[in-house]
Scaffold this active site. Structure first.
Site, PDB file in Angstrom:
ATOM      1  N   VAL A   1      11.179  -7.296   9.386  1.00  0.00           N
ATOM      2  CA  VAL A   1      12.373  -6.441   9.525  1.00  0.00           C
ATOM      3  C   VAL A   1      12.116  -5.493  10.696  1.00  0.00           C
ATOM      4  O   VAL A   1      11.029  -4.908  10.804  1.00  0.00           O
ATOM      5  CB  VAL A   1      12.640  -5.640   8.229  1.00  0.00           C
ATOM      6  CG1 VAL A   1      13.863  -4.745   8.395  1.00  0.00           C
ATOM      7  CG2 VAL A   1      12.830  -6.593   7.050  1.00  0.00           C
TER       8      VAL A   1
ATOM      9  N   SER B   1       4.423   1.025   8.000  1.00  0.00           N
ATOM     10  CA  SER B   1       4.136   2.372   7.491  1.00  0.00           C
ATOM     11  C   SER B   1       3.435   3.196   8.570  1.00  0.00           C
ATOM     12  O   SER B   1       3.558   4.421   8.611  1.00  0.00           O
ATOM     13  CB  SER B   1       3.252   2.287   6.248  1.00  0.00           C
ATOM     14  OG  SER B   1       3.868   1.458   5.291  1.00  0.00           O
TER      15      SER B   1
ATOM     16  N   GLY C   1      11.286  -2.795   5.226  1.00  0.00           N
ATOM     17  CA  GLY C   1      10.557  -4.075   5.228  1.00  0.00           C
ATOM     18  C   GLY C   1      10.076  -4.415   3.818  1.00  0.00           C
ATOM     19  O   GLY C   1      10.266  -5.541   3.335  1.00  0.00           O
ATOM     20  N   HIS C   2       9.473  -3.437   3.136  1.00  0.00           N
ATOM     21  CA  HIS C   2       9.022  -3.678   1.758  1.00  0.00           C
ATOM     22  C   HIS C   2      10.215  -3.995   0.857  1.00  0.00           C
ATOM     23  O   HIS C   2      10.132  -4.859  -0.011  1.00  0.00           O
ATOM     24  CB  HIS C   2       8.321  -2.433   1.189  1.00  0.00           C
ATOM     25  CG  HIS C   2       7.068  -2.051   1.919  1.00  0.00           C
ATOM     26  ND1 HIS C   2       6.959  -0.911   2.676  1.00  0.00           N
ATOM     27  CD2 HIS C   2       5.861  -2.660   2.000  1.00  0.00           C
ATOM     28  CE1 HIS C   2       5.748  -0.816   3.184  1.00  0.00           C
ATOM     29  NE2 HIS C   2       5.053  -1.861   2.797  1.00  0.00           N
TER      30      HIS C   2
ATOM     31  N   MET D   1       0.847  -1.198   0.000  1.00  0.00           N
ATOM     32  CA  MET D   1       0.000   0.000   0.000  1.00  0.00           C
ATOM     33  C   MET D   1       0.883   1.249   0.000  1.00  0.00           C
ATOM     34  O   MET D   1       0.433   2.345   0.360  1.00  0.00           O
ATOM     35  CB  MET D   1      -0.932  -0.012   1.207  1.00  0.00           C
ATOM     36  CG  MET D   1      -1.908  -1.197   1.155  1.00  0.00           C
ATOM     37  SD  MET D   1      -3.427  -0.943   2.063  1.00  0.00           S
ATOM     38  CE  MET D   1      -2.804  -0.661   3.705  1.00  0.00           C
ATOM     39  N   GLY D   2       2.150   1.072  -0.400  1.00  0.00           N
ATOM     40  CA  GLY D   2       3.036   2.226  -0.505  1.00  0.00           C
ATOM     41  C   GLY D   2       3.593   2.652   0.837  1.00  0.00           C
ATOM     42  O   GLY D   2       3.559   1.908   1.809  1.00  0.00           O
TER      43      GLY D   2
ATOM     44  N   LEU E   1       9.137  -2.823  11.556  1.00  0.00           N
ATOM     45  CA  LEU E   1       8.883  -1.732  10.601  1.00  0.00           C
ATOM     46  C   LEU E   1       7.438  -1.787  10.129  1.00  0.00           C
ATOM     47  O   LEU E   1       6.902  -2.862   9.849  1.00  0.00           O
ATOM     48  CB  LEU E   1       9.824  -1.825   9.410  1.00  0.00           C
ATOM     49  CG  LEU E   1      11.316  -1.655   9.676  1.00  0.00           C
ATOM     50  CD1 LEU E   1      12.064  -1.449   8.367  1.00  0.00           C
ATOM     51  CD2 LEU E   1      11.596  -0.496  10.612  1.00  0.00           C
TER      52      LEU E   1
ATOM     53  N   GLN F   1     -10.374  -2.559   2.357  1.00  0.00           N
ATOM     54  CA  GLN F   1      -9.871  -3.261   3.539  1.00  0.00           C
ATOM     55  C   GLN F   1      -9.813  -2.362   4.773  1.00  0.00           C
ATOM     56  O   GLN F   1      -9.316  -2.774   5.814  1.00  0.00           O
ATOM     57  CB  GLN F   1      -8.522  -3.907   3.255  1.00  0.00           C
ATOM     58  CG  GLN F   1      -7.352  -2.957   3.049  1.00  0.00           C
ATOM     59  CD  GLN F   1      -6.099  -3.687   2.601  1.00  0.00           C
ATOM     60  OE1 GLN F   1      -5.982  -4.122   1.459  1.00  0.00           O
ATOM     61  NE2 GLN F   1      -5.144  -3.844   3.508  1.00  0.00           N
TER      62      GLN F   1
ATOM     63  N   HIS G   1       9.158   1.130   3.113  1.00  0.00           N
ATOM     64  CA  HIS G   1      10.264   1.169   4.075  1.00  0.00           C
ATOM     65  C   HIS G   1      11.121  -0.070   3.846  1.00  0.00           C
ATOM     66  O   HIS G   1      10.841  -0.882   2.939  1.00  0.00           O
ATOM     67  CB  HIS G   1       9.730   1.255   5.515  1.00  0.00           C
ATOM     68  CG  HIS G   1       8.686   0.241   5.837  1.00  0.00           C
ATOM     69  ND1 HIS G   1       8.948  -1.121   5.854  1.00  0.00           N
ATOM     70  CD2 HIS G   1       7.367   0.360   6.128  1.00  0.00           C
ATOM     71  CE1 HIS G   1       7.847  -1.776   6.160  1.00  0.00           C
ATOM     72  NE2 HIS G   1       6.863  -0.901   6.314  1.00  0.00           N
TER      73      HIS G   1
END
Ligand code: PAF
Length: 270
Positions: A167, A177, A27-28, A21-22, A175, A52, A25
């Site tokens: 992460v 968002s 983690g992504h 979902m942008g 981490l 969601q 960080h």
């Protein structure tokens, strides 16, 4: 998106998908690195999925950092960013959803009604658009990953699901968002989640086997840290059913609020 994916497939390339979902960080980016080892072309999807979010949740204020996200994708070696608008993804009269009826009823599903229906629906749509051979999700959303595995199994999606490890910041905070929402004081309190998970492992190491007693103890730890507990659960890693007797492999899953921000974390006991 489908046309590009079909072209890649026609030349024999494997497509990897990292749905997000942008507000990317590290983690992504770890999911991207994982996808790059398993596919020739990696697509990162970037879509804040309205279905969601509950009516009182943070859909409208969910952090959106698109330009920065695209730069991070470029630097990470992502081949394509799929960035649809809600109007492209949901027709005004859309009326088909996918509901998982077992794994999604407890934990986050209990406190966020409709959340996993939205997740299953958008993930199925993204799979139909990106046509990936492999998709990578994060273990921080443990229940989500289990539900997506079930979705793929039960609806025969030809997609391999890979779940990559959580992460953490050096001090243990997973981490997310949503960490952006935290004030300095809330962030300090949020460390209570990873601290509670470490104490769960220590309790198992020290011979604690009573799942309910451990969960009660962890609730106290979280509350003492100034967090408002949503749930603490010791669950079977596959069925997500509560577990009475702790053992290796049992997952301890937590959700708690630091101020207004709902955070989740989990550990598989080793
Ligand atoms: O984990 C997320 O970021 C979202 O739930 C997902 C899988 C991208 C679906 O919107």
């Amino acid at each position: 998106m489908q046309r590009w994916a079909l072209e890649q497939r026609a030349t024999g390339r494997r497509i990897g998908c990292v749905p997000t979902m942008g507000c990317l960080h590290e983690g992504h980016l770890s999911l991207v690195r994982c996808a790059l080892t398993r596919a020739d072309r990696v697509v990162l999807t970037l879509f804040v999925n309205p279905t969601q979010f509950g009516p009182s949740e943070d859909f409208s204020r969910y952090p959106r950092t698109v330009e920065r996200d695209i730069e991070l994708c470029r630097a990470a070696g992502v081949h394509a960013v799929f960035l649809p608008q809600a109007i492209d993804m949901y027709a005004a009269d859309h009326s088909v959803y996918i509901t998982e009826e077992r794994l999604g009823t407890g934990l986050c599903g209990a406190s966020r009604p409709g959340h996993f229906r939205g997740v299953c629906t958008i993930v199925a749509k993204l799979f139909n658009l990106v046509l990936p051979h492999v998709a990578v999700f994060g273990q921080k959303d443990y229940q989500q990953a289990a539900i997506i595995r079930r979705l793929v199994r039960d609806l025969n999606f030809p997609v391999e699901i890979v779940v990559a490890p959580i992460v953490r910041e050096p001090d243990g905070l997973a981490l997310s968002s949503r960490n952006r929402y935290l004030s300095a004081d809330e962030r300090r309190r949020a460390l209570g989640l990873s601290r509670a998970l470490r104490s769960a492992q220590e309790a198992l190491n020290a011979g604690q086997t009573d799942g309910a007693a451990l969960c009660m103890r962890l609730r106290e730890v979280l509350t003492a840290d100034g967090l408002r507990v949503d749930y603490v659960a010791a669950i079977d890693p596959d069925t997500l059913e509560p577990i009475a007797q702790l053992r290796k492999g049992v997952v301890i899953a937590l959700a708690a609020f630091a101020g207004q921000t709902r955070l989740i974390d989990n550990v598989a006991l080793g």
